[in-house]
Write a protein that holds these residues in place. Structure first.
Motif, PDB file in Angstrom:
ATOM      1  N   ILE A 114      38.550  41.266  22.794  1.00 61.64           N
ATOM      2  CA  ILE A 114      38.504  41.500  24.242  1.00 61.64           C
ATOM      3  C   ILE A 114      39.330  40.449  24.984  1.00 61.64           C
ATOM      4  N   TYR A 115      40.158  40.937  25.910  1.00 64.58           N
ATOM      5  CA  TYR A 115      40.958  40.070  26.764  1.00 64.58           C
ATOM      6  C   TYR A 115      40.731  40.490  28.216  1.00 64.58           C
ATOM      7  N   HIS A 116      40.766  39.515  29.122  1.00 70.00           N
ATOM      8  CA  HIS A 116      40.493  39.782  30.534  1.00 70.00           C
ATOM      9  C   HIS A 116      41.551  39.089  31.380  1.00 70.00           C
ATOM     10  N   GLY A 117      41.955  39.751  32.462  1.00 69.92           N
ATOM     11  CA  GLY A 117      42.939  39.149  33.355  1.00 69.92           C
ATOM     12  C   GLY A 117      42.694  39.548  34.800  1.00 69.92           C
ATOM     13  N   LYS A 118      43.050  38.657  35.728  1.00 70.94           N
ATOM     14  CA  LYS A 118      42.929  38.951  37.153  1.00 70.94           C
ATOM     15  C   LYS A 118      43.844  38.008  37.929  1.00 70.94           C
ATOM     16  N   THR A 119      44.070  38.320  39.190  1.00 70.37           N
ATOM     17  CA  THR A 119      44.911  37.487  40.058  1.00 70.37           C
ATOM     18  C   THR A 119      44.082  36.341  40.614  1.00 70.37           C
ATOM     19  N   ILE A 120      44.617  35.126  40.470  1.00 72.62           N
ATOM     20  CA  ILE A 120      43.954  33.934  41.005  1.00 72.62           C
ATOM     21  C   ILE A 120      44.912  33.256  41.988  1.00 72.62           C
ATOM     22  N   ILE A 121      44.439  33.002  43.194  1.00 72.86           N
ATOM     23  CA  ILE A 121      45.261  32.369  44.221  1.00 72.86           C
ATOM     24  C   ILE A 121      44.856  30.904  44.357  1.00 72.86           C
ATOM     25  N   HIS A 122      45.868  30.025  44.381  1.00 72.95           N
ATOM     26  CA  HIS A 122      45.584  28.603  44.568  1.00 72.95           C
ATOM     27  C   HIS A 122      46.694  27.977  45.386  1.00 72.95           C
ATOM     28  N   ASP A 157      50.201  22.907  45.676  1.00 69.00           N
ATOM     29  CA  ASP A 157      50.151  21.543  45.183  1.00 69.00           C
ATOM     30  C   ASP A 157      48.862  21.222  44.420  1.00 69.00           C
ATOM     31  N   THR A 158      48.105  22.240  44.050  1.00 64.61           N
ATOM     32  CA  THR A 158      46.910  21.998  43.251  1.00 64.61           C
ATOM     33  C   THR A 158      46.652  23.181  42.345  1.00 64.61           C
ATOM     34  N   GLU A 159      45.980  22.950  41.247  1.00 60.77           N
ATOM     35  CA  GLU A 159      45.642  24.022  40.324  1.00 60.77           C
ATOM     36  C   GLU A 159      44.259  24.591  40.588  1.00 60.77           C
ATOM     37  N   ASN A 160      43.568  24.036  41.593  1.00 64.89           N
ATOM     38  CA  ASN A 160      42.224  24.517  41.909  1.00 64.89           C
ATOM     39  C   ASN A 160      42.299  25.840  42.670  1.00 64.89           C
ATOM     40  N   PRO A 161      41.631  26.876  42.188  1.00 61.88           N
ATOM     41  CA  PRO A 161      41.650  28.162  42.904  1.00 61.88           C
ATOM     42  C   PRO A 161      40.900  28.062  44.217  1.00 61.88           C
ATOM     43  N   ILE A 162      41.332  28.848  45.207  1.00 55.44           N
ATOM     44  CA  ILE A 162      40.652  28.868  46.495  1.00 55.44           C
ATOM     45  C   ILE A 162      39.953  30.204  46.663  1.00 55.44           C
ATOM     46  N   ASP A 163      38.920  30.205  47.469  1.00 56.65           N
ATOM     47  CA  ASP A 163      38.110  31.403  47.673  1.00 56.65           C
ATOM     48  C   ASP A 163      38.163  31.762  49.151  1.00 56.65           C
ATOM     49  N   MET A 164      39.148  32.598  49.514  1.00 55.24           N
ATOM     50  CA  MET A 164      39.334  32.959  50.916  1.00 55.24           C
ATOM     51  C   MET A 164      38.332  34.022  51.336  1.00 55.24           C
ATOM     52  N   ARG A 165      37.731  33.803  52.505  1.00 53.61           N
ATOM     53  CA  ARG A 165      36.841  34.803  53.093  1.00 53.61           C
ATOM     54  C   ARG A 165      37.480  35.282  54.391  1.00 53.61           C
ATOM     55  N   ILE A 166      37.739  36.566  54.459  1.00 57.82           N
ATOM     56  CA  ILE A 166      38.462  37.132  55.596  1.00 57.82           C
ATOM     57  C   ILE A 166      37.598  38.191  56.262  1.00 57.82           C
ATOM     58  N   ALA A 167      37.527  38.146  57.581  1.00 62.50           N
ATOM     59  CA  ALA A 167      36.759  39.148  58.330  1.00 62.50           C
ATOM     60  C   ALA A 167      37.721  40.081  59.048  1.00 62.50           C
ATOM     61  N   PHE A 218      34.231  43.142  61.378  1.00 58.74           N
ATOM     62  CA  PHE A 218      33.416  41.995  60.984  1.00 58.74           C
ATOM     63  C   PHE A 218      32.861  42.142  59.562  1.00 58.74           C
ATOM     64  N   VAL A 219      33.615  42.846  58.718  1.00 56.63           N
ATOM     65  CA  VAL A 219      33.245  42.934  57.308  1.00 56.63           C
ATOM     66  C   VAL A 219      33.938  41.806  56.573  1.00 56.63           C
ATOM     67  N   VAL A 220      33.172  40.954  55.949  1.00 50.82           N
ATOM     68  CA  VAL A 220      33.727  39.800  55.260  1.00 50.82           C
ATOM     69  C   VAL A 220      33.903  40.130  53.779  1.00 50.82           C
ATOM     70  N   TYR A 221      35.087  39.837  53.263  1.00 47.56           N
ATOM     71  CA  TYR A 221      35.329  40.061  51.844  1.00 47.56           C
ATOM     72  C   TYR A 221      36.123  38.901  51.266  1.00 47.56           C
ATOM     73  N   GLU A 222      36.028  38.747  49.970  1.00 45.19           N
ATOM     74  CA  GLU A 222      36.702  37.656  49.277  1.00 45.19           C
ATOM     75  C   GLU A 222      37.929  38.192  48.568  1.00 45.19           C
ATOM     76  N   HIS A 223      38.956  37.351  48.454  1.00 45.81           N
ATOM     77  CA  HIS A 223      40.228  37.831  47.914  1.00 45.81           C
ATOM     78  C   HIS A 223      40.096  38.344  46.490  1.00 45.81           C
ATOM     79  N   HIS A 224      39.191  37.753  45.695  1.00 45.02           N
ATOM     80  CA  HIS A 224      39.088  38.188  44.307  1.00 45.02           C
ATOM     81  C   HIS A 224      38.415  39.561  44.181  1.00 45.02           C
TER      82      HIS A 224
END
Length: 290
Positions: free
Chosen positions: A133-141, A144-154, A158-164
């Motif tokens: 089994i292999y898994h893949g998805k888009t990760i945004i960061h 200047d850093t390798e830490n992924p960010i978790d954007m919340r957009i409304a 006023f429906v809030v969703y996360e980029h992932h």
């Protein structure tokens, strides 16, 4: 081990989706797979019409396109396909792109895009894939850093969703790479995929029903004929791929032979020219020395 053979797992999905009473088997498989990425169990809400977009009906032939919902009310599209070609990633990208486009066609409300889970059942050997089994998805960061960010957009509603939860996620299951060792529920599903069979020591609540529903001998004559036709078509597709590979190798060898002959002739001509030049030089030297 069962005395009666089971139908192949990929066909079983199509077969079981004909009866809502059998949805729980497919739900069990999808839930077990999504659980390895932390998602909650899902139930099937609806089946999408794979032939609705005639433009790509021949190109996009999934086993199933489903709308599923988890216990929190989150809805996703799950696409399952059988793949016999090494170009499975290109095919997965094409299919999920079509699903995203189709899900908002005529609406143009991009926030209405449902997250797509693409599941490819790979039925071919590939030495690089030594795990099942292999898994893949888009990760945004940030750049200047390798830490992924978790954007919340409304959005305006006023429906809030996360980029992932927007970008598709891919599961590639290399059926032939499964080593047969059972450690968890998902391993039992992998065993069924590879061997078209179950074992008496399986602990999953679904396996008894799998064995009962998928025995070829319990099919009607019409269902059994449809299954054999499916197997025949799959084998023909595999034969076509094998023949294409052999033809490609033969054409490659022939092309290599032709290129080799051309290179050999060219080298021979160069050698002949160098030999002629050397003889002329020697004659010139002998004349000068004489």
């Amino acid at each position: 081990m069962l005395a009666k053979p089971l139908i192949s797992f990929d066909y079983a999905i199509k077969y079981l989706l004909k009866n809502k009473g059998d949805y729980d088997i497919i739900e069990g498989f999808i839930s077990a797979l999504l659980a390895i990425q932390g998602y909650k169990p899902v139930k099937i809400n609806a089946l999408l019409d794979g032939e609705s977009n005639k433009e790509t009906a021949e190109l996009k032939r999934s086993i199933a396109d489903l709308v599923v919902e988890d216990e929190d009310g989150n809805k996703y599209i799950v696409e399952i396909e059988r793949t016999l070609t090494a170009n499975f990633m290109h095919k997965a990208c094409f299919n999920t792109s079509r699903l995203v486009v189709d899900s908002i066609y005529g609406n143009q409300n991009y926030t209405a895009i449902k997250k797509v889970f693409h599941i490819s059942l790979l039925y071919f050997s590939k030495k690089e894939m030594n795990k099942p089994i292999y898994h893949g998805k888009t990760i945004i960061h940030e750049i200047d850093t390798e830490n992924p960010i978790d954007m919340r957009i409304a959005n305006q509603g006023f429906v809030v969703y996360e980029h992932h939860n927007v970008f598709p996620e891919y599961f590639f299951i290399s059926v032939l790479s499964f080593n047969g060792v059972i450690n968890n529920e998902l391993d039992e599903w992998l065993y069924v995929m590879k061997h078209s069979d179950t074992r008496e020591d399986f602990k999953s609540l679904y396996m008894k029903k799998v064995a009962e529903r998928l025995s070829i001998l319990k099919m009607s004559t019409e269902e059994r004929n449809a299954y054999y036709y499916y197997v025949k078509e799959a084998m023909q597709a595999q034969d076509m791929l094998t023949a294409a590979k052999i033809q490609g190798k033969e054409e490659g060898r022939e092309e290599g032979k032709i290129q080799g002959e051309k290179i050999g002739i060219e080298k021979g001509k160069r050698a002949e020219r160098y030999t002629t030049v050397d003889l002329l030089r020697k004659k010139a030297c002998l004349s000068a020395c004489g």
